[in-house]
Each structure stands twice: as structure tokens, then as C-alpha cells.
Design a protein around this motif. Structure first.
Motif: not given
Length: 172
Positions: A126-135, A142-147
Motif C-alpha cells: 500500500d503506497e499510501e501506508q508506506v509513504s506515511e510510515i517513512l514520512e 515508493p517503488m519497491a521494498i527490498i529486504p
């Protein structure tokens, strides 16, 4: 030939050992990401590095509960920075920023493989959630999450369509 071997050796890793990824190695990975091709060399991409366990857990939840994200020692979120490209290319700069970011993602994945680490490109979130979490600023996507971590699995490369099925010469 080593480069081609690396390309075909890269696999998605979703299980990690508890071993940390040290800062020197992490910087090499980030430098590899930044060495990716870039429209006009504007480098319209940014990297957010996350080690905090609570933040990783929140990202995992925002990524449709893909909890392996929280289990990786380090996570990089690659973002497209639209204004950095749009100031030169106008609206078309949005596409170029996304291309810059995705080229960086592939370089990161290849660097991880070259360093005998493991990672996976996570695009389901969820782009909105990721954007919020990372401010993230509103002009960054955000284009990708890379663990990233030391692999605790050794999967075989996945089957691919034959290139002949995907290739068109001169026209479709």
C-alpha cells in the motif's frame, strides 16, 4: 562472462539468517543502486534504509503482511523523486523518475547477489501506508521494498518464458 553468470544466478530470497549486514556492505549496495542508468543523469531516485524492527514490521504489514520483510536485517525502500526529473523533462519526467528508480532496484539486487547476500523485489504494498510510515514527501513515490540479508534458503532459479516467445523483430 561473470556479469552474465551473476544475472542468471540472482534469485528471490525471502528467508534470512539472523546475521547482520554491516554498514560497509550496505554502502556498496547503495552505491551500486546509484550507479544505475539515469535519464539525463538526474538520478531521480532516493533510498530509504530501515533497520528499526518496529518500522520493518509496519512495512511488512503495509506490504500485505509479507512478514519476511520484518525478518530481514536491513530493508531498502527505493523511491522515485519526481521533481528531480520533472524540472528538466516536464510531465514526462515522472516516467523517467520511475525508470531511474527501477534501474536502481535491479542494480541493488545484482549487487546483493554479487556479495553473496539475498534479497527480493517487493512491489505489492500500500503506497499510501508506506509513504506515511517513512514520512515520504508527497512528491516521492515508493517503488519497491527490498529486504536484504544473508540467505537462509537456496531456491533454484525460476523458469522463464523462452526469449523467442517474448521477442518481436522490426514490429509486433
Amino acid at each position: 562472462m561473470e556479469c552474465l553468470d551473476l544475472l542468471f544466478r540472482r534469485v528471490s530470497i525471502r528467508k534470512f539468517t539472523q546475521d547482520d549486514v554491516d554498514d560497509e556492505i550496505l554502502m556498496k549496495i547503495l552505491e551500486a543502486g546509484n550507479a544505475a542508468p539515469s535519464a539525463g543523469n538526474l538520478q531521480a531516485r532516493d533510498f530509504v534504509v530501515i533497520r528499526n524492527p518496529e518500522t520493518k514490521k509496519r512495512l511488512a504489514m503495509a506490504a500485505l503482511k509479507q512478514m519476511f520483510i520484518a525478518e530481514a536485517p536491513v530493508v531498502i525502500v527505493v523511491c522515485a523523486n519526481y521533481p528531480r526529473s520533472m524540472r528538466v523533462y516536464g510531465e514526462r519526467g515522472r516516467l523517467y523518475a520511475e525508470q531511474d528508480a527501477t534501474a536502481a532496484i535491479e542494480n541493488i539486487l545484482l549487487a546483493v547477489t554479487a556479495l553473496n547476500l539475498g534479497a527480493v523485489w517487493v512491489g505489492a504494498f500500500d503506497e499510501e501506508q508506506v509513504s506515511e510510515i517513512l514520512e515520504l514527501p508527497e512528491y516521492v513515490r515508493p517503488m519497491a521494498i527490498i529486504p536484504i540479508g544473508h540467505p537462509a534458503e537456496n531456491p533454484s532459479p525460476r523458469n522463464r518464458y523462452p526469449v523467442s516467445m517474448l521477442t518481436h523483430f522490426e514490429k509486433w
